[in-house]
Design an enzyme around this catalytic site. Sequence first.
Site, PDB file in Angstrom:
ATOM      1  N   LYS A 298       6.845  -7.101 -30.566  1.00 26.77           N
ATOM      2  CA  LYS A 298       5.783  -7.370 -31.541  1.00 26.77           C
ATOM      3  C   LYS A 298       4.959  -8.583 -31.103  1.00 26.77           C
ATOM      4  CE  LYS A 298       8.922 -10.073 -34.389  1.00 26.77           C
ATOM      5  NZ  LYS A 298       9.955 -10.006 -35.426  1.00 26.77           N
TER       6      LYS A 298
ATOM      7  N   TYR B 158     -12.988 -36.323 -26.019  1.00 21.06           N
ATOM      8  CA  TYR B 158     -13.399 -36.546 -27.405  1.00 21.06           C
ATOM      9  C   TYR B 158     -12.698 -37.764 -27.987  1.00 21.06           C
ATOM     10  CZ  TYR B 158     -15.659 -31.972 -27.575  1.00 21.06           C
ATOM     11  OH  TYR B 158     -16.481 -30.906 -27.362  1.00 21.06           O
TER      12      TYR B 158
END
Length: 339
Positions: free
Chosen positions: A33, A249
């Site tokens: 999954k 940043y």
Amino acid sequence: MSYIKLNKQNLFYNLETCANHAGGKEKIAIVLKDNAYGHGLLQIATLANEFGLRKAVVQTYKEAITIEHLFDTILILADTKIDTFSHTFHVAVNSLNDLELLCENTNIHIKIDTGMHRNGIAHNELEVAILRALERKLNVCGIFTHHKSADELSSDFFYQDTIFKGLKEEMKNICEKLNVPKILVHSCNSAALFRHKNFDEDFARVGIASYGYLDANEVLGFPKLKPVLSLYAKKIATRILKKGQSVGYGGTYTATEDIEVSTYSVGYGDGFRRLGGKAYETADGKQVLGRVSMDNIVVEGSADEICIFDDVTRLAEIHNTITYEILTGQNANISREIV
Ligand SMILES: *Cc1c(COP(=O)(O)O)cnc(C)c1O
């Protein structure tokens, strides 16, 4: 550009370890999954087939269709909208209502709630469910349950295990009474498999162990496995960061002397999340400098490519989560290469 390497030898080592413990390859269903826990659905399914596994577990019908040609049995955990009939597909029944939604002849495995209280019928509804399934001409192929704390030292594991043992007995009686052929039983995920000294169910649903992790392995004495996925990134640019200059940043890293730094093409857009100010060293021992951008990180030096990780244990710690979440967070668009 970042890319993922999938280590076939390590995957086979992990599957071999699980198969030996379970008593054979036919006793392992690999859980695929969520893009095979971020590894790549088709890639891992193909390798599992090459290894000799015949069973898989997925979440949805769409995933099952993608790998239908590679397995004999595919258990679909949570999808009742099945558009094409296939003998390969086995659909989990998560509530009595699910029995009303499936087409005649669908192979079903009835999920039973033994204490997790997430999905499944109540454990006193087994006979009612089997009777209704037969009325609806569904093929009852299995019953199963799921543990809420197989990877923790708690009595819940034994409690649920005892309830499931009782259900197996009850099911035998129901089958004899109603003349139903043998029904498969399975209750174990990776951790539960290794908690059983003498595993005697029809198969185990093995997810995280296939990929090389068992989160509580020290506490519970589980075997050491080998991570399959590693993440690499190529260099974008190199510069000299002068003493006193900062990078990225917020300029959260400032050079204390002139150093050579490079940017690499990986970031939180790929699933390599921001580190919240915590120190992180790549697998090749390079400190990540400043903030992680969407598609960039900065490290010292000028190597053409770096290995961001070959084991996500440290990242799971940094992000205060489990290895599962880091692995499934790997962006499906990253190219995957088998080595
Ligand atoms: C995800 C899942 C598994 C696999 O669990 P692991 O801990 O990764 O081995 C097994 N069974 C069910 C029902 C699941 O949802």
